[in-house]
Design an enzyme around this catalytic site. Structure first.
Site, PDB file in Angstrom:
ATOM      1  N   ASP A   1       0.865  -1.246   0.025  1.00  0.00           N
ATOM      2  CA  ASP A   1       0.042   0.127   0.060  1.00  0.00           C
ATOM      3  C   ASP A   1       0.879   1.213  -0.063  1.00  0.00           C
ATOM      4  O   ASP A   1       2.159   1.033   0.302  1.00  0.00           O
ATOM      5  CB  ASP A   1      -0.782   0.174   1.407  1.00  0.00           C
ATOM      6  CG  ASP A   1      -1.906   1.274   1.388  1.00  0.00           C
ATOM      7  OD1 ASP A   1      -2.379   1.746   0.272  1.00  0.00           O
ATOM      8  OD2 ASP A   1      -1.690   1.674   2.654  1.00  0.00           O
TER       9      ASP A   1
ATOM     10  N   ASP B   1      -1.463  -0.865   6.361  1.00  0.00           N
ATOM     11  CA  ASP B   1      -1.727  -0.195   7.597  1.00  0.00           C
ATOM     12  C   ASP B   1      -3.186   0.191   7.866  1.00  0.00           C
ATOM     13  O   ASP B   1      -3.472   0.790   8.665  1.00  0.00           O
ATOM     14  CB  ASP B   1      -0.886   1.224   7.382  1.00  0.00           C
ATOM     15  CG  ASP B   1      -1.693   2.253   6.671  1.00  0.00           C
ATOM     16  OD1 ASP B   1      -1.945   3.320   7.132  1.00  0.00           O
ATOM     17  OD2 ASP B   1      -1.876   2.000   5.529  1.00  0.00           O
TER      18      ASP B   1
END
Length: 204
Positions: free
Chosen positions: A21, A179
């Site tokens: 990400d 996250d």
């Protein structure tokens, strides 16, 4: 930005590819994104608490506007495209504030040219590209998959599956660094190994 001891993470034998990400994983962008969000939404009378901001991490911007409008009983704005463009413009004005999350970037640097690697983000391509360039890691990745590249978004697995497809990698042998809860859920749905990087760092 990183906090605590840096993990000595090395890809397990048999790993086909690494997928990262962007916001909050490779780059410490979330404070700048939050300031941009609240500055834009204030004009529409749409509240956005910091807690809710982090809960919706990984969701595309147009969907966030719809979710917030519904939650607060506000009629959904008709100019969502303009709102998103305004928010992203405000974010880019603060791009000099962005820093690497070293604990994760170091993993990408270590595995560069050893394994295929991709970025898979819910952000728009132009913004993700500027972010990666700002922290000088854009050249590490063989593919960058963004919001424009799939119809469905996290927590659906599409962005990760598309990244694996572009890398020519078996999804079941890919490792995802994330996250957010949405991102980790998407990794599970893609049958990939998901690593939650939040214990590895603190966001100031």
């Amino acid at each position: 930005m990183s906090g605590g001891p840096i993990p000595k993470w090395v890809a397990p034998e048999g790993t086909a590819a690494l997928i990262f990400d962007c916001d909050g994983t490779l780059a410490d962008t979330m404070p700048a994104h939050y300031v941009a969000w609240t500055s834009m939404l204030d004009a529409y009378g749409i509240p956005f608490t910091e807690q809710r901001f982090y809960q919706l991490g990984g969701m595309p911007s147009d969907r966030i506007i719809g979710v917030l409008s519904e939650e607060h009983g506000i009629e959904a704005p008709t100019d969502v495209v303009t709102m998103v463009a305004h928010k992203e413009g405000l974010y880019l004005e603060s791009i000099d504030m962005i820093r690497r999350i070293d604990v994760v970037c170091d993993i990408a640097v270590h595995h560069h040219r050893q394994l295929p690697m991709a970025v898979a983000s819910g952000g728009e391509r132009a913004v993700v590209a500027r972010t990666l360039a700002a922290i000088d890691i854009a050249d590490l990745f063989d593919a960058v998959v963004c919001a424009e590249d799939t119809e469905r978004h996290k927590p659906e697995p599409d962005v990760f599956l598309e990244a694996a497809r572009r890398l020519g990698a078996d999804p079941r042998r890919c490792v995802v660094f994330e996250d957010t809860d949405f991102g980790l859920q998407a990794a599970r749905r893609a049958e990939m190994i998901g690593i939650d990087i939040r214990p590895w760092r603190t966001i100031a």
